[in-house]
Design a protein around this motif. Structure first.
Motif, mmCIF file in Angstrom:
data_model
loop_
_atom_site.group_PDB
_atom_site.id
_atom_site.type_symbol
_atom_site.label_atom_id
_atom_site.label_comp_id
_atom_site.label_asym_id
_atom_site.label_seq_id
_atom_site.Cartn_x
_atom_site.Cartn_y
_atom_site.Cartn_z
ATOM 1 N N LYS A 127 -20.729 -20.609 52.250
ATOM 2 C CA LYS A 127 -22.025 -20.085 52.705
ATOM 3 C C LYS A 127 -21.852 -19.485 54.104
ATOM 4 C CE LYS A 127 -24.646 -21.073 49.287
ATOM 5 N NZ LYS A 127 -26.058 -21.184 49.048
ATOM 6 N N TRP A 151 -19.682 -30.828 49.502
ATOM 7 C CA TRP A 151 -20.656 -30.218 48.580
ATOM 8 C C TRP A 151 -20.557 -30.890 47.206
ATOM 9 C CZ3 TRP A 151 -19.734 -27.523 43.996
ATOM 10 C CH2 TRP A 151 -20.889 -27.037 43.374
ATOM 11 N N ARG A 155 -23.684 -32.702 45.601
ATOM 12 C CA ARG A 155 -24.242 -32.085 44.383
ATOM 13 C C ARG A 155 -24.262 -33.109 43.245
ATOM 14 N NH1 ARG A 155 -26.242 -26.522 42.888
ATOM 15 N NH2 ARG A 155 -26.480 -26.810 40.693
ATOM 16 N N GLY A 324 -37.626 -25.714 48.286
ATOM 17 C CA GLY A 324 -38.367 -25.907 47.048
ATOM 18 C C GLY A 324 -39.818 -25.474 47.018
ATOM 19 N N THR A 327 -40.616 -21.072 47.469
ATOM 20 C CA THR A 327 -40.123 -20.325 46.314
ATOM 21 C C THR A 327 -41.028 -20.549 45.092
ATOM 22 O OG1 THR A 327 -38.639 -22.206 46.135
ATOM 23 C CG2 THR A 327 -37.655 -20.114 46.828
ATOM 24 N N ARG A 392 -22.859 -15.279 50.348
ATOM 25 C CA ARG A 392 -21.627 -16.059 50.417
ATOM 26 C C ARG A 392 -20.811 -15.551 51.610
ATOM 27 N NH1 ARG A 392 -23.972 -18.308 46.848
ATOM 28 N NH2 ARG A 392 -23.304 -18.780 44.720
ATOM 29 N N PHE A 454 -31.914 -17.479 40.299
ATOM 30 C CA PHE A 454 -31.509 -18.776 40.856
ATOM 31 C C PHE A 454 -30.075 -18.770 41.360
ATOM 32 C CE2 PHE A 454 -34.952 -19.937 37.904
ATOM 33 C CZ PHE A 454 -35.787 -20.550 38.822
ATOM 34 N N GLY A 455 -29.508 -17.590 41.619
ATOM 35 C CA GLY A 455 -28.133 -17.531 42.092
ATOM 36 C C GLY A 455 -27.164 -17.664 40.934
ATOM 37 N N PHE A 456 -25.933 -18.099 41.226
ATOM 38 C CA PHE A 456 -24.916 -18.117 40.166
ATOM 39 C C PHE A 456 -23.826 -19.137 40.486
ATOM 40 C CE2 PHE A 456 -21.554 -16.021 42.525
ATOM 41 C CZ PHE A 456 -22.268 -15.439 43.552
ATOM 42 N N ARG A 459 -23.066 -23.056 42.503
ATOM 43 C CA ARG A 459 -24.120 -23.246 43.498
ATOM 44 C C ARG A 459 -25.488 -22.805 43.005
ATOM 45 N NH1 ARG A 459 -21.673 -24.424 49.095
ATOM 46 N NH2 ARG A 459 -23.721 -25.378 49.228
ATOM 47 N N CYS A 461 -29.196 -22.780 41.713
ATOM 48 C CA CYS A 461 -30.277 -23.639 42.219
ATOM 49 C C CYS A 461 -30.349 -24.969 41.458
ATOM 50 C CB CYS A 461 -31.601 -22.898 42.088
ATOM 51 S SG CYS A 461 -33.015 -23.914 42.537
ATOM 52 N N THR A 467 -38.774 -26.842 39.305
ATOM 53 C CA THR A 467 -39.690 -25.756 39.624
ATOM 54 C C THR A 467 -40.392 -25.224 38.366
ATOM 55 O OG1 THR A 467 -39.961 -23.778 40.939
ATOM 56 C CG2 THR A 467 -38.020 -23.816 39.634
HETATM 57 C C1 HEM Z 1 -38.953 -20.380 41.901
HETATM 58 C C2 HEM Z 1 -38.378 -21.341 42.570
HETATM 59 C C3 HEM Z 1 -36.980 -21.298 43.122
HETATM 60 C C4 HEM Z 1 -36.143 -20.231 43.276
HETATM 61 C C5 HEM Z 1 -36.404 -18.764 42.943
HETATM 62 C C6 HEM Z 1 -34.901 -20.739 43.842
HETATM 63 C C7 HEM Z 1 -33.793 -19.951 44.121
HETATM 64 C C8 HEM Z 1 -32.598 -20.444 44.612
HETATM 65 C C9 HEM Z 1 -31.439 -19.641 44.896
HETATM 66 C C10 HEM Z 1 -31.336 -18.136 44.705
HETATM 67 C C11 HEM Z 1 -30.480 -20.467 45.362
HETATM 68 C C12 HEM Z 1 -29.082 -20.057 45.842
HETATM 69 C C13 HEM Z 1 -28.087 -20.139 44.711
HETATM 70 C C14 HEM Z 1 -26.740 -19.547 45.079
HETATM 71 O O1 HEM Z 1 -26.378 -19.553 46.260
HETATM 72 O O2 HEM Z 1 -26.047 -19.091 44.158
HETATM 73 C C15 HEM Z 1 -31.018 -21.814 45.371
HETATM 74 C C16 HEM Z 1 -30.320 -22.921 45.766
HETATM 75 C C17 HEM Z 1 -30.895 -24.156 45.931
HETATM 76 N N1 HEM Z 1 -32.180 -24.523 45.583
HETATM 77 FE FE1 HEM Z 1 -33.565 -23.339 44.715
HETATM 78 N N2 HEM Z 1 -35.022 -22.082 44.028
HETATM 79 C C18 HEM Z 1 -36.267 -22.477 43.605
HETATM 80 C C19 HEM Z 1 -36.779 -23.763 43.596
HETATM 81 C C20 HEM Z 1 -36.144 -24.863 44.124
HETATM 82 C C21 HEM Z 1 -36.689 -26.205 44.180
HETATM 83 C C22 HEM Z 1 -38.045 -26.626 43.615
HETATM 84 C C23 HEM Z 1 -35.759 -26.984 44.818
HETATM 85 C C24 HEM Z 1 -35.770 -28.460 45.160
HETATM 86 C C25 HEM Z 1 -36.687 -29.282 45.101
HETATM 87 C C26 HEM Z 1 -34.631 -26.146 45.143
HETATM 88 C C27 HEM Z 1 -33.497 -26.580 45.777
HETATM 89 C C28 HEM Z 1 -32.367 -25.825 45.950
HETATM 90 C C29 HEM Z 1 -31.148 -26.351 46.541
HETATM 91 C C30 HEM Z 1 -30.955 -27.758 47.086
HETATM 92 C C31 HEM Z 1 -30.222 -25.301 46.520
HETATM 93 C C32 HEM Z 1 -28.775 -25.345 46.989
HETATM 94 C C33 HEM Z 1 -27.853 -25.602 45.794
HETATM 95 C C34 HEM Z 1 -26.378 -25.651 46.174
HETATM 96 O O3 HEM Z 1 -25.974 -24.952 47.101
HETATM 97 O O4 HEM Z 1 -25.649 -26.397 45.506
HETATM 98 N N3 HEM Z 1 -34.894 -24.876 44.703
HETATM 99 N N4 HEM Z 1 -32.320 -21.776 44.912
#
Ligand code: HEM
Length: 513
Positions: A127, A151, A155, A324, A327, A392, A454-456, A459, A461, A467
């Motif tokens: 990151k 991580w 995770r 969380g 978004t 990234r 939600f990324g790819f 990592r 989401c 959600t």
């Molecule tokens: C519509 C709702 C949401 C969207 C669009 C969204 C989108 C994303 C995206 C794009 C990433 C980055 C993925 C990457 O780097 O490849 C991410 C990571 C993450 N999201 Fe979400 N998210 C949402 C809801 C949530 C909720 C509800 C939570 C927790 C309660 C959450 C917790 C996290 C966490 C902890 C990461 C980091 C994961 C990692 O690096 O291992 N997200 N999310």
């Protein structure tokens, strides 16, 4: 004589230190970026010319009229990212631009993204450090920011806390908060106020839900954490940071100090909650993410395995809140706008809810059967992706054939750009057509990495099941009770403010059904 000699030595030492520091700064902020730029250029990556120390920030911050005065168009890429849209015309879908002295590889080409990240390549990316510093008050060393073995460890524990059973046990909290919001809407309707800025209320509701789901707010300390997290969110949101510009933090000393102070208070309160749960295992059993992480950490993990420390648990609670709630709230707000614009979909979803629930309260099993709502969810995330980009940073040189992406290069994936690309989705790319997801989980996108809400990779989401559950519950409760149409005061002005937001709110006209 002796005094002047020692003065001379002191003077020479200070001069030497100053020269050393200046040369270090010169090398760090000028020589090293210049040599990176040359290397990237030699590898065929072109892009707009940066200036020192701003990079391309000045062009990016240039004011443009973003309001869509010709009605509501979903063709938003050139509105929200005017600079990327301009540079894409000149340099294509992969190019280099600079945030301050940091090089960013812009990518809106899924096949290129696949090549540089798939298989063994995935491990070469972390990151971006530049965001780690900037977003430290929000995420600390939570899951969003940690790398490597740390991580993997975080995770693993957190993924288990997000299990389907655990999430299902949170449904009640979601219903309870949303019903309170709907009661306030009914009260306003009762006194003749039909226009409601749903974005504002939905965001507050989502913040409350995520705080309840993460660490509980029924007790005094939980409530205080919630209030302070909200205050921090507003403050960070207002701050106009010059990401990547050396020493830019000292330009905003007041904001930086306030964020730091609030951060300390939040940490202290969360630490108190955690120690009280440690000391009183009965309250440990609470059905929230902190409780579930405790269970994974303390009880189920073999004693040989490293556990998450209290400090790490604090950072995870903050991470859930910041990653969380906004978004999810944005996905819901954009959905309500789109349903107000397309009443036929409002009707279709209302009928589906009645068909599945037969008037009974929603259960987890019913949520899964709301398939049309699932298509709408995907289509909203495609057109108005709350997370408009994924980033990234190369931890080592990434070599693909003859091309080398040097260590330290950041990657900026333009999710909005890919979601609105007619070559990937067809000529109807900017139309709201949930049915494109009917028989195809990728919505008919020609490349599987062209749809990335939600990324790819590893990592992706971690909160996506939580959600979608919240989305389906809140949306069902709203459209079961109210009909929605767009208020004449609505101004379509999507803007990037970390996430993709309706910058002038979403005022809708509500009526009881
Ligand atoms: C519509 C709702 C949401 C969207 C669009 C969204 C989108 C994303 C995206 C794009 C990433 C980055 C993925 C990457 O780097 O490849 C991410 C990571 C993450 N999201 Fe979400 N998210 C949402 C809801 C949530 C909720 C509800 C939570 C927790 C309660 C959450 C917790 C996290 C966490 C902890 C990461 C980091 C994961 C990692 O690096 O291992 N997200 N999310």
């Amino acid at each position: 004589m002796e005094l002047s000699q020692s003065n001379q030595i002191l003077y020479m030492s200070l001069t030497a230190i100053l020269i050393f520091l200046l040369s270090r700064l010169f090398s760090l902020f000028w020589l090293s970026p210049t040599s990176s730029r040359r290397r990237l250029h030699l590898n065929g990556f072109d892009g707009p010319r940066p200036s020192f120390p701003w990079g391309n920030l000045m062009e990016m911050y240039r004011k443009v009229d973003r309001s869509n005065s010709f009605g509501i168009s979903h063709n938003i890429h050139s509105t929200v990212f005017p600079y990327f849209a301009t540079w894409r015309k000149i340099f294509g879908k992969v190019f280099i631009y600079w945030l301050g002295t940091e090089p960013f590889l812009y990518i809106a080409e899924p096949e290129f993204l696949k090549k540089v990240t798939s298989g063994g390549m995935g491990k070469k990316w972390g990151k971006p450090n530049v965001f780690k510093h900037d977003r430290k008050p929000m995420f600390g060393k939570g899951l969003v920011m940690v790398e490597g073995d740390d991580w993997t460890h975080h995770r693993h524990i957190i993924a288990r806390a997000f299990s389907a059973n655990n999430l299902n046990s949170m449904m009640g909290k979601m219903v309870e908060s949303t019903m309170n919001m709907l009661d306030t809407w009914s009260n306003r309707l009762a006194i003749g106020i039909h226009e409601i800025d749903v974005e504002n209320d939905i965001t507050k509701n989502a913040a409350e839900i995520i705080a309840k789901a993460s660490f509980g707010i029924s007790q005094e300390n939980g409530k205080k954490v919630f209030e302070k997290l909200q205050a921090m969110q507003i403050m960070l949101f207002r701050s106009n940071r010059l990401v990547g510009v050396p020493f830019s933090k000292i330009l905003f000393p007041k904001q930086s100090y306030k964020a730091w102070k609030l951060g300390k208070e939040i940490d202290q309160l969360l630490l108190t909650i955690i120690s009280s749960r440690r000391e009183n295992p009965a309250s440990n059993a609470q059905k929230d993410l902190l409780g579930f992480m405790f269970a994974e950490n303390e009880e189920k993990a073999p004693t040989s395995k490293r556990k998450l420390t209290s400090r790490e648990l604090v950072d995870e609670c903050k991470t859930f809140f910041f990653a969380g709630h906004e978004t999810t709230a944005l996905a819901l707000s954009w959905t309500l706008l789109l349903l107000a614009l397309y009443p036929e979909w409002q009707k279709a979803l209302r009928e589906e809810i009645e068909e599945v629930s037969k008037g009974e309260p929603l259960s987890a099993d019913m949520l899964v059967r709301l398939t049309k709502m699932g298509w709408v969810w995907n289509e909203v995330l495609r057109l108005y992706s709350p997370a408009p980009n994924v980033q990234r940073q190369a931890r080592e040189d990434v070599i693909i054939g003859d091309v080398v992406i040097p260590k330290g290069t950041n990657m900026w994936i333009d999710v909005v750009g890919m979601h609105h690309d007619p070559t990937l989705w067809g000529d109807d790319v900017n139309e709201f057509k949930p049915e494109r997801f009917k028989d195809n989980i990728n919505g008919g996108c020609k490349h599987r990495m062209g749809f990335l809400p939600f990324g790819f990779g590893g990592r992706i989401c971690i909160g996506r099941n939580l959600t979608i559950m919240e989305y389906k519950i809140v949306l069902s409760l709203i459209i079961r009770k109210f009909s929605l149409s767009v208020s004449p005061t609505y101004i379509h002005s999507p803007r990037i403010m970390l996430s993709l937001r309706p910058s002038q709110g979403v005022p809708l006209i509500l009526h009881h059904l």
